[in-house]
Design a protein around this motif. Sequence first.
Motif: not given
Length: 525
Positions: A149-158
Amino acid sequence: MARIAFILLTHKDPKGVIAQARRLTAAGDYVAIHFDARANSDDFRAIRTALADDPGVTFARKRLKCGWGEWSLVAATLEALKAAADAFPQATHFYMLSGDCLPIKSAEYVHNFLDAEDFDYIESFDFFESDWIKTGIKAERLIYRHWFNERTQKRLFYASMGLQQRFGLTRDIPKDIRMMIGSQWWCLRRETVESVMTFCESRPDVMRFFATTWIPDETFFQTLVAHLVPRRQIRTRTLTFLMFTDYGMPVTFYNDHYDLLLRQDYLFARKISPESLELRDRLGALWQETGMEFPLSGEGPRLFQFLVGRGRVGRRFAPRFWETEGSLGRSRMVLLIVAKKWHIAKRLTDGIRATTDIPAVDYVFNELAANLPDMGGVASTLDKRQRHRRALVKMLFDQMETPNLVLCLDPSALSLIADFASDRAETRILFVDSPFDDDYLRGHMIRVGLVSVGTPSEVVDRLLPVVRGDLEHEAERLRDMDFARFEVISPERTTDHNAEAIQRFLDVPPETAQQLAEIPHLFAD
């Protein structure tokens, strides 16, 4: 008669959910509730207990943990849809709602509206060709797999998306479907919902694809409905009134928005402030009303933008075009006629063209017909003129073979006026200072789309002092800029005074300036 099964996705405010469900079923409609599994279990038990005796309410068989932008929101919607379709065979329509949505029309009006035309109501625009996505990633939503999830897991998302980009791990969109996008707030006919359910069971490949897309609630139903239903049976619009701020956040409505909401050509509104108890009570009571008429004007979005914009004076949304594209040149002179009443400025430019050798064009950034010479593609549309403003002005100087050029600008374009004034070319400004009576202001509000002909007079009357103050503030801001060469003409000044200002502005003989100041009906509306 239409009978609606409302698909209610919610995660908070159990008392509000209970009240909303009871209100909707009281008019003979139905409600299917999905209450987020992340939410408080006691709240969910309270909702189930309170609504246990209402035959018009059912619950999704499976509660899912939902996250913004995730497949879980679509999966939760499908669970509620299945429950509603099974529990309420009499339902003719299925309407997607959230706990923040409330009706802005009566149930009688809504049922008659849906009975009048046999359509699905869902925004469905081409994903790639439309400009529905304003900012952020676009194709990347689809061609890469999204597990975070880009909002809660921004680093993993990108990081995940970056690795896929680095190694070229793109994927194809299912070949036989055209990707569409739109608002997640829709109203679908029963046969459409059944077709969607059948499609979901028969196409696991499509389901797997959407399960790892980003923000699928804006693409899943929008794509499937367009794929399964003839275009002539779809109204590409939402029936839920919602607006967004400049920052992409939903506009919240409060107690004083009641009259505005009822005039919009929509059936429900999102999102209603939980603190606005008076508005919630009034809209709740409205649902039960009969025999009501709703004059529609649809000025909501424009009115909101106007009122919000008044508090954002001086904000720049784009770089100065001078800063990125150089200068017009020291040897040139830009003569700006700045007037809110465009007809006065255009009478002046007509007179300048007739009595002087100075080239004069009208509102080139606002009107297609602006007395421009043939300039090819750069001037063919207003959008192109806005994007290539400096190129357009330089071409005017070159094509007219002149060191001086008269342009007309609206005083609302203060940043553009400042850009001209900061250029190495000399800039002179002639400001037409005009009074605004009520008749002019009413016409102005209609011309800019702030109100319509059908807007109630009491609403227009309340806006009059606001709009007048806004226009007067524009003039004050212009004066406060303290431009080096700034002249003013006005119907409240003598003709001789206006002639002197025009003479200084244009550097023309006194008799020519006098002739321009005496143009018949120069300041008349």
